[in-house]
Scaffold this motif. Sequence first.
Motif, PDB file in Angstrom:
ATOM      1  N   MET A   1      74.037 -68.632  72.211  1.00 13.62           N
ATOM      2  CA  MET A   1      75.229 -68.740  73.052  1.00 13.62           C
ATOM      3  C   MET A   1      76.467 -68.298  72.279  1.00 13.62           C
ATOM      4  SD  MET A   1      74.809 -72.309  75.194  1.00 13.62           S
ATOM      5  CE  MET A   1      74.735 -73.361  73.738  1.00 13.62           C
ATOM      6  N   ASN A   2      77.309 -67.551  72.948  1.00 10.55           N
ATOM      7  CA  ASN A   2      78.585 -67.149  72.358  1.00 10.55           C
ATOM      8  C   ASN A   2      79.689 -67.912  73.079  1.00 10.55           C
ATOM      9  OD1 ASN A   2      80.592 -65.829  70.956  1.00 10.55           O
ATOM     10  ND2 ASN A   2      80.561 -64.033  72.299  1.00 10.55           N
ATOM     11  N   ILE A   3      79.851 -69.178  72.712  1.00  6.78           N
ATOM     12  CA  ILE A   3      80.755 -70.080  73.424  1.00  6.78           C
ATOM     13  C   ILE A   3      82.182 -69.969  72.893  1.00  6.78           C
ATOM     14  CG2 ILE A   3      81.262 -72.500  73.984  1.00  6.78           C
ATOM     15  CD1 ILE A   3      78.776 -71.391  75.376  1.00  6.78           C
ATOM     16  N   ASN A   4      83.120 -69.758  73.802  1.00  9.72           N
ATOM     17  CA  ASN A   4      84.530 -69.806  73.399  1.00  9.72           C
ATOM     18  C   ASN A   4      85.326 -70.827  74.213  1.00  9.72           C
ATOM     19  OD1 ASN A   4      85.088 -68.539  75.895  1.00  9.72           O
ATOM     20  ND2 ASN A   4      85.072 -66.492  74.958  1.00  9.72           N
ATOM     21  N   THR A   5      84.672 -71.452  75.210  1.00  7.49           N
ATOM     22  CA  THR A   5      85.346 -72.409  76.085  1.00  7.49           C
ATOM     23  C   THR A   5      84.477 -73.649  76.276  1.00  7.49           C
ATOM     24  OG1 THR A   5      86.435 -70.601  77.277  1.00  7.49           O
ATOM     25  CG2 THR A   5      86.377 -72.766  78.359  1.00  7.49           C
ATOM     26  N   ILE A   6      85.082 -74.820  76.099  1.00  7.24           N
ATOM     27  CA  ILE A   6      84.369 -76.086  76.287  1.00  7.24           C
ATOM     28  C   ILE A   6      85.064 -76.865  77.393  1.00  7.24           C
ATOM     29  CG2 ILE A   6      83.529 -78.199  75.193  1.00  7.24           C
ATOM     30  CD1 ILE A   6      83.793 -76.750  72.490  1.00  7.24           C
ATOM     31  N   ILE A   7      84.287 -77.221  78.419  1.00  2.00           N
ATOM     32  CA  ILE A   7      84.827 -77.903  79.600  1.00  2.00           C
ATOM     33  C   ILE A   7      84.285 -79.329  79.628  1.00  2.00           C
ATOM     34  CG2 ILE A   7      85.099 -77.809  82.103  1.00  2.00           C
ATOM     35  CD1 ILE A   7      84.052 -74.829  81.837  1.00  2.00           C
ATOM     36  N   PHE A   8      85.181 -80.304  79.647  1.00  2.51           N
ATOM     37  CA  PHE A   8      84.795 -81.709  79.631  1.00  2.51           C
ATOM     38  C   PHE A   8      85.029 -82.361  80.996  1.00  2.51           C
ATOM     39  CE2 PHE A   8      85.720 -80.738  75.231  1.00  2.51           C
ATOM     40  CZ  PHE A   8      84.815 -81.497  74.500  1.00  2.51           C
ATOM     41  N   ASP A   9      84.050 -83.124  81.442  1.00  2.88           N
ATOM     42  CA  ASP A   9      84.295 -84.086  82.514  1.00  2.88           C
ATOM     43  C   ASP A   9      85.194 -85.171  81.929  1.00  2.88           C
ATOM     44  OD1 ASP A   9      84.011 -85.672  84.858  1.00  2.88           O
ATOM     45  OD2 ASP A   9      82.269 -86.686  83.998  1.00  2.88           O
ATOM     46  N   LEU A  10      85.767 -86.000  82.798  1.00  2.00           N
ATOM     47  CA  LEU A  10      86.651 -87.065  82.323  1.00  2.00           C
ATOM     48  C   LEU A  10      85.952 -88.427  82.301  1.00  2.00           C
ATOM     49  CD1 LEU A  10      89.456 -87.907  81.378  1.00  2.00           C
ATOM     50  CD2 LEU A  10      90.177 -88.000  83.782  1.00  2.00           C
ATOM     51  N   GLY A  11      85.586 -88.941  83.489  1.00  2.00           N
ATOM     52  CA  GLY A  11      84.970 -90.261  83.568  1.00  2.00           C
ATOM     53  C   GLY A  11      83.566 -90.286  82.993  1.00  2.00           C
ATOM     54  N   GLY A  12      83.315 -91.205  82.062  1.00  2.00           N
ATOM     55  CA  GLY A  12      82.008 -91.310  81.426  1.00  2.00           C
ATOM     56  C   GLY A  12      81.823 -90.349  80.273  1.00  2.00           C
ATOM     57  N   VAL A  13      82.852 -89.537  80.012  1.00  2.00           N
ATOM     58  CA  VAL A  13      82.799 -88.574  78.911  1.00  2.00           C
ATOM     59  C   VAL A  13      83.990 -88.775  77.980  1.00  2.00           C
ATOM     60  CG1 VAL A  13      82.786 -86.117  78.283  1.00  2.00           C
ATOM     61  CG2 VAL A  13      81.511 -86.907  80.293  1.00  2.00           C
ATOM     62  N   ILE A  14      85.204 -88.742  78.532  1.00  2.00           N
ATOM     63  CA  ILE A  14      86.414 -88.995  77.745  1.00  2.00           C
ATOM     64  C   ILE A  14      86.865 -90.449  77.923  1.00  2.00           C
ATOM     65  CG2 ILE A  14      88.806 -88.342  77.330  1.00  2.00           C
ATOM     66  CD1 ILE A  14      86.717 -86.221  76.549  1.00  2.00           C
ATOM     67  N   ALA A 166      81.428 -67.087  82.621  1.00  2.00           N
ATOM     68  CA  ALA A 166      80.561 -68.267  82.701  1.00  2.00           C
ATOM     69  C   ALA A 166      79.667 -68.409  81.475  1.00  2.00           C
ATOM     70  CB  ALA A 166      79.710 -68.199  83.969  1.00  2.00           C
ATOM     71  N   GLU A 167      79.112 -67.293  80.997  1.00  2.00           N
ATOM     72  CA  GLU A 167      78.170 -67.368  79.877  1.00  2.00           C
ATOM     73  C   GLU A 167      78.848 -67.757  78.565  1.00  2.00           C
ATOM     74  OE1 GLU A 167      79.148 -62.898  80.447  1.00  2.00           O
ATOM     75  OE2 GLU A 167      78.813 -64.681  81.709  1.00  2.00           O
ATOM     76  N   ASN A 168      80.171 -67.701  78.527  1.00  2.00           N
ATOM     77  CA  ASN A 168      80.905 -68.073  77.312  1.00  2.00           C
ATOM     78  C   ASN A 168      81.444 -69.506  77.353  1.00  2.00           C
ATOM     79  OD1 ASN A 168      82.218 -64.781  77.466  1.00  2.00           O
ATOM     80  ND2 ASN A 168      80.602 -65.459  76.087  1.00  2.00           N
ATOM     81  N   ALA A 169      81.063 -70.242  78.410  1.00  2.00           N
ATOM     82  CA  ALA A 169      81.557 -71.614  78.579  1.00  2.00           C
ATOM     83  C   ALA A 169      80.412 -72.610  78.588  1.00  2.00           C
ATOM     84  CB  ALA A 169      82.343 -71.728  79.889  1.00  2.00           C
ATOM     85  N   ILE A 170      80.703 -73.820  78.137  1.00  2.00           N
ATOM     86  CA  ILE A 170      79.750 -74.929  78.222  1.00  2.00           C
ATOM     87  C   ILE A 170      80.457 -76.127  78.849  1.00  2.00           C
ATOM     88  CG2 ILE A 170      80.209 -75.741  75.846  1.00  2.00           C
ATOM     89  CD1 ILE A 170      77.194 -76.511  75.734  1.00  2.00           C
ATOM     90  N   PHE A 171      79.756 -76.799  79.746  1.00  2.00           N
ATOM     91  CA  PHE A 171      80.329 -77.910  80.516  1.00  2.00           C
ATOM     92  C   PHE A 171      79.590 -79.195  80.177  1.00  2.00           C
ATOM     93  CE2 PHE A 171      80.249 -80.150  84.826  1.00  2.00           C
ATOM     94  CZ  PHE A 171      81.480 -80.767  84.643  1.00  2.00           C
ATOM     95  N   LEU A 172      80.348 -80.266  79.866  1.00  2.00           N
ATOM     96  CA  LEU A 172      79.788 -81.573  79.530  1.00  2.00           C
ATOM     97  C   LEU A 172      80.076 -82.551  80.656  1.00  2.00           C
ATOM     98  CD1 LEU A 172      80.647 -80.058  76.803  1.00  2.00           C
ATOM     99  CD2 LEU A 172      80.523 -82.314  75.744  1.00  2.00           C
ATOM    100  N   ASP A 173      79.028 -83.183  81.188  1.00  2.00           N
ATOM    101  CA  ASP A 173      79.194 -84.139  82.284  1.00  2.00           C
ATOM    102  C   ASP A 173      78.093 -85.184  82.170  1.00  2.00           C
ATOM    103  OD1 ASP A 173      79.201 -85.285  85.122  1.00  2.00           O
ATOM    104  OD2 ASP A 173      80.743 -83.742  85.352  1.00  2.00           O
TER     105      ASP A 173
END
Length: 205
Positions: A1-14, A166-173
């Motif tokens: 993966m060539n990740i340059n963007t990290i996307i966080f959910d808020l509730g239950g994550v932050i 999209a391929e450069n982002a990862i989403f945490l939820d």
Amino acid sequence: MNINTIIFDLGGVIINLDELATVSAFAALSGHPYQEVIQLYQQSEVFKQYEMGNISSTVFREEVRKMIDTQSDDATIDRAWNAMLGEIPIQRLELLLDLQKNYRVMILSNTNEIHETAFNQILQQVSGKNSLHDFAHDVFFSHRIHLRKPNADIYLNLLATSGIQAENAIFLDDKLENLEGAKSVGINTLHITTPDDVFKIKSHV
């Protein structure tokens, strides 16, 4: 993966989240059995409509009063609704700031006006900052953009608005259905099963 963007959910994550605390608070206000109230909570469209900003806080409170059969005032309704919101550990905020050195950091949350006010107050108490914009490059709240996870359109909106691939982002939820929505448009994902899983992001990018 060539990740340059990290996307966080808020509730239950932050921010720590306990939705059943709100169900318990609603049950206490209503006098109806807990199981009856949790069924109403899970089945009602009112909460989704409020998260999408399709109804005002005033209408939301009135709908809650009808749903749980209470005459409670606005402040009491708000306290019960906010009961699910826990603490924001400072270490998670420090993680966001640290990641900003090398990545574009975003927050994408299903939330609402009452909760936004409440977690901004928690944030201020913990960090001295008044907004999540102090900890992320971009913040996307469902009630402000009138879109909601796990629908694909909210992820497409984020990609189009931010100009990222999209391929450069990862989403945490913490919810699998939200991760599936992100995957459907090509975003990489990481499932957060316990709040401190958020720190595993450093081994995934």
